[in-house]
Scaffold this active site. Structure first.
Site, PDB file in Angstrom:
ATOM      1  N   THR A  47     -11.954  -7.294   5.371  1.00  0.00           N
ATOM      2  CA  THR A  47     -11.306  -5.859   5.576  1.00  0.00           C
ATOM      3  C   THR A  47     -10.531  -5.390   4.519  1.00  0.00           C
ATOM      4  OG1 THR A  47     -10.758  -4.400   7.080  1.00  0.00           O
ATOM      5  CG2 THR A  47      -9.574  -6.353   7.217  1.00  0.00           C
ATOM      6  N   LYS A  48      -9.786  -6.096   3.906  1.00  0.00           N
ATOM      7  CA  LYS A  48      -8.659  -5.892   2.989  1.00  0.00           C
ATOM      8  C   LYS A  48      -9.162  -4.994   1.844  1.00  0.00           C
ATOM      9  CE  LYS A  48      -5.055  -7.394   5.698  1.00  0.00           C
ATOM     10  NZ  LYS A  48      -4.298  -6.807   6.131  1.00  0.00           N
ATOM     11  N   ASP A  49     -10.592  -5.358   1.536  1.00  0.00           N
ATOM     12  CA  ASP A  49     -10.874  -4.563   0.475  1.00  0.00           C
ATOM     13  C   ASP A  49     -10.607  -3.039   0.414  1.00  0.00           C
ATOM     14  OD1 ASP A  49     -12.067  -6.803  -0.531  1.00  0.00           O
ATOM     15  OD2 ASP A  49     -14.363  -6.295  -0.405  1.00  0.00           O
TER      16      ASP A  49
END
Length: 346
Positions: A47-49
């Site tokens: 999700t850090k993308d």
């Protein structure tokens, strides 16, 4: 006339729009309908993308970042991977201060992406000069032309999920979501997603997942920082020994704390039952679902969306290693059969 080749310009165009997948085997016997927002489908497998791309592009738009600059960040691994990936495409240098709790797999991946990695001791206070927070700040001060992302105290962390994850879930569920369950580390994912969803329907319940050894749950309930809550734990990217401003506690209805051991087993069970090879925090979410169910949080009509943050490949030397599990004391007479024994044919 020749047909045009259909292709993405680069991997960054693949960020977001991750799928919603029904999970009914591992939730059998629990009340409600359960769906997973599987963030491992992002190109950087987490999700850090979303925040890496959003924060960097906002910095470019406002003139904070210019070609050839250096991006610096504090990370448990996933944000660092995403920042390194975005830096490659956009032409920036990348320096990362990483917690020693991060798996060897994560650290090796960061180095493979060309990032300069500083591994800092995990079990020190946030204001210790050796902590990954302090090291990142020092590196920023020492590095000319650098930008410190500072995800724990960056409003853009929340904004990224408000603009992407929240709208995606609302659209994918046709507005029928009743509960959101998400881990809280920096707090950006749960806060931004919750803010958007609560604006659409204030009755949606936002359920946070914290770790034993972290201060977030008690702070949410009392607004007091209790140093006695802090002790070493193994789960990466979940919980904190400080209070991040990127966590909007007002949009979170309830927290539960999960243990290292139960979360590790839940992740392995998720793989075996649903065929989803996901990370330690995804196991934490499954364990939290079970605890919230025991608390009577759901009924037969509940539509529960669980955010699964990252991919299992980041934890091959940890929860998916039988040796590591045994070293932690996570295998006993009750669950010893979970170990995958290997036979060599000679």
């Amino acid at each position: 006339m020749k047909e045009e080749i259909k292709a993405y310009n680069n991997v960054l165009e693949l960020i977001g729009n991750t799928p919603l997948i029904k999970i009914d085997k591992i939730t059998e016997g629990l009340k409600g309908n359960f769906f997973a927002k599987v963030e491992a489908f992002n190109p950087g497998h987490s999700t850090k993308d979303r925040i890496a791309l959003y924060i960097i592009e906002e910095a470019e738009r406002t003139g904070i970042l210019t070609p050839g600059d250096t991006i610096i960040e504090t990370t448990s691994g996933n944000t660092g991977f995403s920042l390194a990936m975005v830096s490659i495409i956009k032409g920036y240098n990348c320096i990362l201060a990483v917690s020693s709790k991060s798996s060897k797999d994560k650290i090796d991946m960061l180095r493979s992406l060309g990032a300069k990695v500083y591994v800092c001791p995990a079990n020190v206070s946030a204001d210790d000069e050796r902590s990954y927070y302090s090291v990142a700040k020092r590196l920023h001060e020492e590095t000319k032309g650098s930008v410190y992302i500072n995800q724990y105290f960056n409003q853009l962390n929340i904004d990224a999920h408000y603009k992407t994850t929240g709208p995606e879930i609302w659209k994918q569920t046709n507005g029928k979501i009743t509960h959101l369950i998400a881990c809280s580390g920096t707090g950006g994912t749960i806060s931004g997603t919750a803010k958007y969803l609560k604006e659409q329907n204030p009755t949606i319940r936002i359920l946070g997942v914290d770790a034993f050894g972290s201060v977030l749950k008690k702070y949410h309930e009392t607004k007091e920082f209790d140093n006695d809550e802090i002790y070493p734990y193994r789960i990466e990217g979940l919980g904190k020994n400080l209070i991040p401003s990127a966590t909007d506690f007002d949009v979170i209805d309830k927290f539960t704390k999960v243990s290292d051991e139960e979360s590790a087993h839940a992740a392995r069970e998720l793989t075996r039952t649903e065929g989803l090879f996901l990370g330690y925090t995804s196991g934490a979410v499954i364990q939290a679902i079970r605890q919230f169910d025991e608390d009577g949080e759901f009924d037969e009509n509940s539509n529960i969306i669980a955010i699964f943050p990252d991919h299992g490949s980041r934890y091959m030397s940890k929860i998916y290693s039988d040796e590591w599990m045994e070293e932690q004391g996570f295998f006993d007479s009750v669950n010893a059969e979970e170990a995958q024994k290997i036979e060599f044919i000679k």
